[in-house]
Motif scaffolding. Sequence first.
Motif, PDB file in Angstrom:
ATOM      1  N   SER A 493      29.919  50.344  55.030  1.00 37.66           N
ATOM      2  CA  SER A 493      31.108  50.307  54.182  1.00 37.66           C
ATOM      3  C   SER A 493      31.978  49.100  54.509  1.00 37.66           C
ATOM      4  CB  SER A 493      31.911  51.599  54.361  1.00 37.66           C
ATOM      5  OG  SER A 493      31.133  52.732  54.013  1.00 37.66           O
ATOM      6  N   ARG A 494      32.117  48.792  55.786  1.00 40.12           N
ATOM      7  CA  ARG A 494      32.902  47.613  56.153  1.00 40.12           C
ATOM      8  C   ARG A 494      32.249  46.338  55.662  1.00 40.12           C
ATOM      9  NH1 ARG A 494      33.806  51.047  60.636  1.00 40.12           N
ATOM     10  NH2 ARG A 494      31.940  50.339  61.718  1.00 40.12           N
ATOM     11  N   ARG A 495      30.952  46.290  55.752  1.00 38.92           N
ATOM     12  CA  ARG A 495      30.255  45.105  55.259  1.00 38.92           C
ATOM     13  C   ARG A 495      30.413  44.958  53.747  1.00 38.92           C
ATOM     14  NH1 ARG A 495      25.127  44.853  53.526  1.00 38.92           N
ATOM     15  NH2 ARG A 495      24.639  46.902  54.397  1.00 38.92           N
ATOM     16  N   VAL A 496      30.373  46.074  53.037  1.00 38.57           N
ATOM     17  CA  VAL A 496      30.514  46.034  51.576  1.00 38.57           C
ATOM     18  C   VAL A 496      31.918  45.589  51.176  1.00 38.57           C
ATOM     19  CG1 VAL A 496      30.601  47.509  49.527  1.00 38.57           C
ATOM     20  CG2 VAL A 496      28.674  47.678  51.099  1.00 38.57           C
ATOM     21  N   MET A 497      32.950  46.086  51.884  1.00 45.46           N
ATOM     22  CA  MET A 497      34.321  45.686  51.549  1.00 45.46           C
ATOM     23  C   MET A 497      34.522  44.185  51.763  1.00 45.46           C
ATOM     24  SD  MET A 497      36.302  47.888  50.204  1.00 45.46           S
ATOM     25  CE  MET A 497      37.755  46.877  50.413  1.00 45.46           C
ATOM     26  N   ASN A 498      34.015  43.675  52.858  1.00 49.08           N
ATOM     27  CA  ASN A 498      34.126  42.232  53.091  1.00 49.08           C
ATOM     28  C   ASN A 498      33.364  41.444  52.045  1.00 49.08           C
ATOM     29  OD1 ASN A 498      35.704  42.429  55.424  1.00 49.08           O
ATOM     30  ND2 ASN A 498      33.918  42.827  56.706  1.00 49.08           N
ATOM     31  N   LEU A 499      32.230  41.969  51.625  1.00 48.82           N
ATOM     32  CA  LEU A 499      31.460  41.311  50.570  1.00 48.82           C
ATOM     33  C   LEU A 499      32.230  41.271  49.258  1.00 48.82           C
ATOM     34  CD1 LEU A 499      28.635  40.215  49.582  1.00 48.82           C
ATOM     35  CD2 LEU A 499      28.111  42.574  48.984  1.00 48.82           C
ATOM     36  N   LEU A 500      32.834  42.388  48.882  1.00 45.99           N
ATOM     37  CA  LEU A 500      33.588  42.437  47.620  1.00 45.99           C
ATOM     38  C   LEU A 500      34.805  41.513  47.656  1.00 45.99           C
ATOM     39  CD1 LEU A 500      33.505  46.286  46.882  1.00 45.99           C
ATOM     40  CD2 LEU A 500      32.115  44.508  45.824  1.00 45.99           C
ATOM     41  N   ALA A 501      35.469  41.466  48.807  1.00 44.42           N
ATOM     42  CA  ALA A 501      36.705  40.685  48.888  1.00 44.42           C
ATOM     43  C   ALA A 501      36.457  39.187  48.962  1.00 44.42           C
ATOM     44  CB  ALA A 501      37.521  41.126  50.113  1.00 44.42           C
ATOM     45  N   THR A 502      35.313  38.785  49.463  1.00 47.78           N
ATOM     46  CA  THR A 502      35.079  37.358  49.709  1.00 47.78           C
ATOM     47  C   THR A 502      34.129  36.699  48.727  1.00 47.78           C
ATOM     48  OG1 THR A 502      33.336  37.955  51.297  1.00 47.78           O
ATOM     49  CG2 THR A 502      35.551  37.587  52.168  1.00 47.78           C
ATOM     50  N   THR A 503      33.198  37.449  48.150  1.00 51.13           N
ATOM     51  CA  THR A 503      32.176  36.809  47.326  1.00 51.13           C
ATOM     52  C   THR A 503      32.075  37.348  45.902  1.00 51.13           C
ATOM     53  OG1 THR A 503      30.457  38.331  48.125  1.00 51.13           O
ATOM     54  CG2 THR A 503      30.783  36.312  49.372  1.00 51.13           C
ATOM     55  N   VAL A 504      32.528  38.562  45.672  1.00 52.56           N
ATOM     56  CA  VAL A 504      32.391  39.153  44.335  1.00 52.56           C
ATOM     57  C   VAL A 504      33.710  38.916  43.581  1.00 52.56           C
ATOM     58  CG1 VAL A 504      31.872  41.237  43.034  1.00 52.56           C
ATOM     59  CG2 VAL A 504      30.823  40.876  45.283  1.00 52.56           C
ATOM     60  N   GLU A 505      33.729  37.898  42.776  1.00 50.39           N
ATOM     61  CA  GLU A 505      34.983  37.524  42.096  1.00 50.39           C
ATOM     62  C   GLU A 505      35.466  38.597  41.128  1.00 50.39           C
ATOM     63  OE1 GLU A 505      36.838  33.703  39.649  1.00 50.39           O
ATOM     64  OE2 GLU A 505      34.808  33.655  40.485  1.00 50.39           O
ATOM     65  N   PRO A 506      34.601  39.312  40.411  1.00 51.59           N
ATOM     66  CA  PRO A 506      35.111  40.356  39.502  1.00 51.59           C
ATOM     67  C   PRO A 506      35.853  41.492  40.231  1.00 51.59           C
ATOM     68  CG  PRO A 506      32.878  39.756  38.894  1.00 51.59           C
ATOM     69  CD  PRO A 506      33.148  39.081  40.189  1.00 51.59           C
ATOM     70  N   ALA A 507      35.675  41.575  41.573  1.00 58.29           N
ATOM     71  CA  ALA A 507      36.343  42.651  42.305  1.00 58.29           C
ATOM     72  C   ALA A 507      37.767  42.286  42.732  1.00 58.29           C
ATOM     73  CB  ALA A 507      35.518  43.019  43.548  1.00 58.29           C
ATOM     74  N   TYR A 508      38.177  41.020  42.579  1.00 61.55           N
ATOM     75  CA  TYR A 508      39.511  40.619  43.037  1.00 61.55           C
ATOM     76  C   TYR A 508      40.630  41.413  42.370  1.00 61.55           C
ATOM     77  CZ  TYR A 508      37.341  36.629  45.390  1.00 61.55           C
ATOM     78  OH  TYR A 508      36.591  35.849  46.218  1.00 61.55           O
ATOM     79  N   PRO A 509      40.659  41.585  41.044  1.00 58.73           N
ATOM     80  CA  PRO A 509      41.763  42.343  40.428  1.00 58.73           C
ATOM     81  C   PRO A 509      41.826  43.797  40.895  1.00 58.73           C
ATOM     82  CG  PRO A 509      40.554  41.088  38.775  1.00 58.73           C
ATOM     83  CD  PRO A 509      39.738  41.036  40.021  1.00 58.73           C
ATOM     84  N   ILE A 510      40.706  44.310  41.335  1.00 60.87           N
ATOM     85  CA  ILE A 510      40.702  45.696  41.808  1.00 60.87           C
ATOM     86  C   ILE A 510      41.343  45.795  43.194  1.00 60.87           C
ATOM     87  CG2 ILE A 510      39.215  47.698  42.198  1.00 60.87           C
ATOM     88  CD1 ILE A 510      37.092  46.330  40.523  1.00 60.87           C
ATOM     89  N   LEU A 511      41.221  44.734  43.998  1.00 56.62           N
ATOM     90  CA  LEU A 511      41.641  44.789  45.393  1.00 56.62           C
ATOM     91  C   LEU A 511      43.067  44.305  45.611  1.00 56.62           C
ATOM     92  CD1 LEU A 511      38.341  43.409  47.006  1.00 56.62           C
ATOM     93  CD2 LEU A 511      39.004  45.786  46.702  1.00 56.62           C
ATOM     94  N   TRP A 512      43.486  43.254  44.962  1.00 62.59           N
ATOM     95  CA  TRP A 512      44.821  42.671  45.220  1.00 62.59           C
ATOM     96  C   TRP A 512      45.772  43.018  44.103  1.00 62.59           C
ATOM     97  CZ3 TRP A 512      47.403  40.676  49.143  1.00 62.59           C
ATOM     98  CH2 TRP A 512      48.596  39.995  48.896  1.00 62.59           C
ATOM     99  N   PRO A 513      46.987  43.477  44.419  1.00 61.41           N
ATOM    100  CA  PRO A 513      47.537  43.769  45.753  1.00 61.41           C
ATOM    101  C   PRO A 513      47.404  45.232  46.138  1.00 61.41           C
ATOM    102  CG  PRO A 513      49.290  43.813  44.175  1.00 61.41           C
ATOM    103  CD  PRO A 513      48.043  43.561  43.366  1.00 61.41           C
ATOM    104  N   HIS A 514      46.483  45.934  45.473  1.00 59.33           N
ATOM    105  CA  HIS A 514      46.411  47.382  45.639  1.00 59.33           C
ATOM    106  C   HIS A 514      45.999  47.803  47.046  1.00 59.33           C
ATOM    107  CE1 HIS A 514      46.881  47.467  41.280  1.00 59.33           C
ATOM    108  NE2 HIS A 514      45.879  46.604  41.184  1.00 59.33           N
ATOM    109  N   LEU A 515      45.326  46.927  47.775  1.00 57.60           N
ATOM    110  CA  LEU A 515      44.934  47.281  49.140  1.00 57.60           C
ATOM    111  C   LEU A 515      46.128  47.423  50.078  1.00 57.60           C
ATOM    112  CD1 LEU A 515      41.704  45.176  49.868  1.00 57.60           C
ATOM    113  CD2 LEU A 515      41.896  47.628  49.477  1.00 57.60           C
TER     114      LEU A 515
END
Length: 1676
Positions: A493-515
């Motif tokens: 799970s930690r590896r997946v979160m880092n992957l989404l935050a750093t390399t998967v651009e479509p995931a940015y609106p889901i993460l910031w600033p909601h994290l």
Amino acid sequence: MKKRAKLNYENTKKKCLWKITERYIRMDEFIGKEFVKKKGGLVWSLLESASDADGNVRQAIAASLITLGHQHPDLILKAIFNFIQANKPNPSVEVILYNTVENIIKESSSSLSLDVAKLWCQSALEKMMKAEASTDIQEAMSGVLVALSSTHCDSVMENVMAHIQNGGVPCNSIIKTLGILATANVSGVVPYMKGILSLFQPLMASIRSDETKIGLCIMLSKFCESISEALASKESDPKISASEVTDECTGIFEIIISQWLKSSNAQVRNELVIALGQLSHLIPQDKLDEQISPIVVQVLGFYRKTSSPYHITMGLGLFIERVLEVSSAEALKPHIDNILNALFSQVCTVPNYIEPYTVKNHYEVLRCYNTLTRHFQDYVLMHLISRLENASYMQRVGALTVTKHLLNSKVLTDTSVVNIVTTLSPIMNDPNSKVVKSLTQVIVALCHQSHLNASNGRPFIVYILRHCSGAHTPQTRRPSLGDSEEESVGEMSRRVMNLLATTVEPAYPILWPHLLEFVMAPDMEGALSTTLGCLAHLAHTPQAKEAPDFYAENPTLPKGPVLLTRLLVLISSLSKGSMGISALTLLQGIATTISPQLQSLWDQNIPQLTQSYREWSNKNGSDASVVQVWQDSLREFLSSTFSAVNKDEFITHVGIAQVEQLNQLEGHPELRSFLVSLIGVTLKASSNKTYVATSLDTIFNSTPHKYVKEREAVAGAVGMCAASHLDTSLTHIDQWLKAADGMKKSLSFFSLRKDNRLDDAVWIRASIVVCLGQIALLAPASEVAARIDGPIMLHLLNILNSNKSEVVNEATLISTSNIARALHKLPGFKLRQRPILLTHIINTITADGVTLHTLALAMQALRDLVALEPELTVEERSIVLQAVLNATIPLEPADEKPEGLVSKSLAQLTSLIRTIIQRDTNPATLDDVTTLLQSWTVSLHDLERLHSMDMLHTALRTYYEHLSFGPEAPTSFNQTCQLLGFVIPRVTDPCQEVRVHAVNCVSMVLKIAGCYQGQPRNYTDGDLDMLKVVGENIGANDPELLFSSVKSIGKVLSNKLSFIQLRSFITNVVGGLQDLQQQSSAGVTIILNELFFLRGHQLHQHIKEILDSVFNRLEKVNHAQTRKGAVEALTSLASHNLTGVVDIMLDYPLPYESCVCGVWQKIGTDPEMFSSVLTQLIQVLERTQMFTEQPTNTQDTVKIATHIPLTALSAIREMVRDLVKPEETGQECDEEKISRARYIMEKNFPTLCSLLILSYGSYVTVMAPLHQSTSGSKKNSYIPNRGATTLVPTKIVLECLLGVVNVMGYAMFTAAIQAKLCDDNEETKEGFVMTVSCITTLLVLEGTKYVCGVVDYLDANHAYEMQRCAATATFAQLVAEKCGGNYELLEALTRSLMSRLQDKSPLVRTLAVRGLANFAHLHTQKCYFPQWFGVGDKINEVISALVGATDQREVGATVEDQVLLEAMKGIAILLPHLEREIVLEHTPTLLLRIRLFSEKDLGEMREASLGVLKGLASTVGETDEFQEPLKLHLVSCLVHLTDPHPPTVVMCKSALQSLGPIIGSDGMNSMFQNHLIPSGNLNYHQFITDLTKHMVADLSEDLALFLQAASSYFKSSDACLRKAAILLAGNLIYHTQDGKDVSVASVGRSLQYLLRDQDSNVRTAAAIASALLYKHEDLL
């Protein structure tokens, strides 16, 4: 259709029967010819040897048969056929022969006759069809058929079809072979497939064997693949079409469906399904549509009956693809549910990567899903959703796996994806780890494909974060137990979160600033590291920079003050690792969001904090002092933040946030303590009185006072608050104290038993006490003075008087220390309550069971109180010192930091000692103090020695300063020698401060002694002034300066001590050699050395006493420097009385102790002593008997070395050990003395070297003495020599010689003797001769100028045999070394060697022969032969003597054989350098000797004979006398190239190189010169193969002689020679054109015989050579 198939079958059967009849008629005619070769040929012998037990032989035979088969394929194949028919070999041999046949056919198929091909084709088929044929034989015969099909495909296929036509079912091997043929030769087999299928179709119904069905299904699959390949090929035959086999395939298809699919064998069903899948591509659509339902139903049913479903899945996939390709999707629609259910049960099975078929099956299932989804998406979607809603974790994992595959394949529509996303929500409550992992992978796929956004993506992010923190959702059922996996759910799970935050651009609106929401979530605390890492990256992205104020759209997110407080708390721990860096990075990213005024300040401060965090966390993040500094920097950072914002509202908001977060940190005491300290910073900066009052009560009431850190934290916060709000803080102290007292009274009155709330009251009082100290320390100095005498001390003393708790006591000590430090800022202030506090501290220190922590706090408080005014009285200081002395000195510094206890009490302890001596200045008082301190001066701990020496110096100085004399005062200080005896070792103590104190103590002792002798205190004494300078320098780390300082102390002591004091001092100080500190014991030796050097002449009557005392103590000392210093001191003593010291040391037993050796070595470095002792020891060696012969119980005698020569040798060995050049040893020494001593050694070198050579010979086979004589008057007195078992007399001589040549600087000489000494084998005469020769060679090489002196000394008559051997060996080697250029010695050496030819010792004669042979080494100076021997008379005499020595009659004696061998070697060496006339005189005799000795069993003899051949070739090689037998010797040399004796091989190569120019062949000569490298490895087979080409071409007239000579070695006793002769003869015949003039037949017969040789290498060579005779077909 069935009638047409039957008609085709009958027609084909008639044709094949006609062909079979015709073939058998022709075969009978073929076999009737002369077919069978004679059984006595080479081929038949090879075949008989094919069953050899050795694998290499079998391999060579097979290779030879293959080689012969490539040249004569028909002949060899017929021979193999006949051999198998006649002999019926065992199956393993038969397999080898069949594999050989296969190889021959593959390589020679184009030249193979049709008859032979048909013969083997028929034989192979017959062999395969036999029921008793093994699987290996069938596979081998199948390989033969496949090999034949490359050029005779039609013949093979006709024969195969003919065997199928017999009306029965073919054997399995035939069916398997057909499948292999179809794959190996597509174009050749496809035309026959229609006929084959038509033949098999009517037979399939009658087949009952499962194995046959399996083979037939595999064959059908390969047939279908071949047809498909032929149709797809660009060069396919236009006549080939799928329609030609449609009828047959349809019939087979129907038979399989109607009959075979009902088989109960799982393997049969597996292969059937694949065959159906392949056949479905070759049958018409209408037939296919008819069979869809039955096929699908039956195939799906097979899943329940098999454990390996890969074949079923593969066949089903092929069938579905074909159906969807040619038919409509409606045909499969009725079965879609069943298909999906069956596939889903397979996808739920986790693939095992150790078993490849499970992985293949998994991917085949996914491929089927992909195919079905393209045509039945709705059905597949409903199918997956129903499985996802199922409670079984296995079904959910399977459905998620398929979903992920379909998402990545992009075959799903947007509507389908929406439905899937909706279905995933309930699954997120499943706690199973496999479900979690699979669902996480699906979430990643959804993000990658942009199917998630901010509105629907939050639940999935929460889901991943929840598993990052390790938390679980409430369980609605009992979880299933899954297999353990390498990567945990949290890690993934930690590896997946880092992957989404750093390399998967479509995931940015889901993460910031909601994290940011999850930073404050208590249930997400375990995911903070991952959350902060993602936020740190996202906060600095362009999207975040474009919208810094995100609270407008997200009002529920935590505000700036809350985030600031939370992140500062997280950063405070240096053990958080990367989380701290992430928090700092996030703070910098949201600076503008918190406050616009902070951006510039934080951009400057946060990078510095980040760098400090990295450095301190990597190095010493657990160190409390480092953590304190780091947290102080964070508090300063917060204070600067308040100053930058400069708004009380902002400060209040931050404070409120801090107070609110206190409860969140209940389980983290360290973080909570830091947060309390941050509240203190906020209270100090705030001007809001209400907030301050409320916050003080909140933090105090919420603090768990049980914990020390919590009490200190709240006290610090109160203290910081007092810096701005002193009265408010004291008011709250009063309130808290009243509340605590009230709690204690109420509990004590009403409680009949112990209540935990009593402990709470105690802890609260302890917190209040600590708060009082912090208020006094941190409040402004101008305001705190009045409060100390008032409320602060009042509260403190009240608590102290009523206290019974250790916790409150420790708090009181801390508070007392803080109050005292606060008063240091107020000069002149007198604390009235100090006596009370001192009494309390003393009672605490002297109490039983006081803890180290309490003691440290008490000493700290005591130090601070003593610093206050007024000064302590004498009585008070005495009480304090006596209390702390026993509590301080015994403490181990390792228990806790010594500065907290020991060093803090030293000042008071020193004052106590000074006071005691001042009040009673007399020797008894001083003696009591020094006696008490003496045991501490030798402690193992530096700190204890330092403290004790410091106190000792203080005592002595005080005694000296207050010393006074009355009328009856003593005139001497009796403690002088005793004090100096235990102080001197400390002069060189490892601790610098100890050394300084020790020198000061020595000075004080001498001053006190001077006072007793009447010297005034102002007396100017040069020795004491010198000690003052020494005291200034001795604390340096410079070893040279330390050494000179200690020597100065020795000089001072030598000047100050009387003779009586000197003896007493030496007796006392010698004990310092065993001091626990090695450096101190070494310093004692320097003092002794100086005393012996200056006053050793006064000690001549005490030499033995001193030597014994020092040596006895040195036996227990391991420190090298101490032992070395003691040796130097004793050498200084010996310089005053050399004879006495040497006589005493000569009485010590051998082997010497290391300290005795050291004294000998030191004597050797003094030229005067060395010269005297060396002369005496040489006389001992010359005049003393070396050994005595004593009888044994077996009537033999044993040689025992005498004691005196061994002692002398050992002494010489030790004396010269240190005479090497200083740059070679790396030691510092007196170069002038060493040079003078070396000169003495050089002057005596010839005598000493000769004497050692003779001694070496004398001690061969001599034992060391078991007893030694004493020096007493009793002649028969003996004492045991316990070290005799380790003594080897010869090694003692060699060690002595090693030391001598090492002094002379002979590097190679030294290395050779060292190598000899490393040899632990017992010394033999042979080894002795080699060693003496080596010594002589190195003497000539490195000590040429001493050769003449050595020869003069050795040229004498010696009584002992081994001494004569030593002299003879030396002379022989001197001749070989040309006497080092001194040719004038040759005449004397020649005379001596010739005279020794008549010695009664064979060893002496052998060495004399060797010496005469060594005249060959003078070939570069041929002019000296006439000069020394006249007109060749002497040289003729020498050669005649050597040749005569080869005609020994007593050849049975080993020693005489050595004489003969030496003579041959000598002749071999001399021949190349003699005149031709002299050599021709002895050539016939020597050639006979060569022929005789070249076949000897002794390898050295063969080597010597070849050496003589080489010498003759170079001298008389072109003469007729040598040319006549040359060819025989040539063959002998070629054969001996494989001699088992390696030196013989090297000499053989050299001899052939000498023979090359005179042999008459340029090609052979070139090969000899280029390929026969002496040190190289020769590939004999390849070499002889190439050489025989030139032999046949250039020496064709001698081929018969060559073959005859080579054949003579076929019966040699040595297998290596037999092997070489076989290869030589075989290659000679191979390269011969016609072979008419050579006896090939005899060689062939010999090879047949050698194929049965007992040695496997010989049999291998015979097999190889047999193949070389392929030109001679009559021999085969």
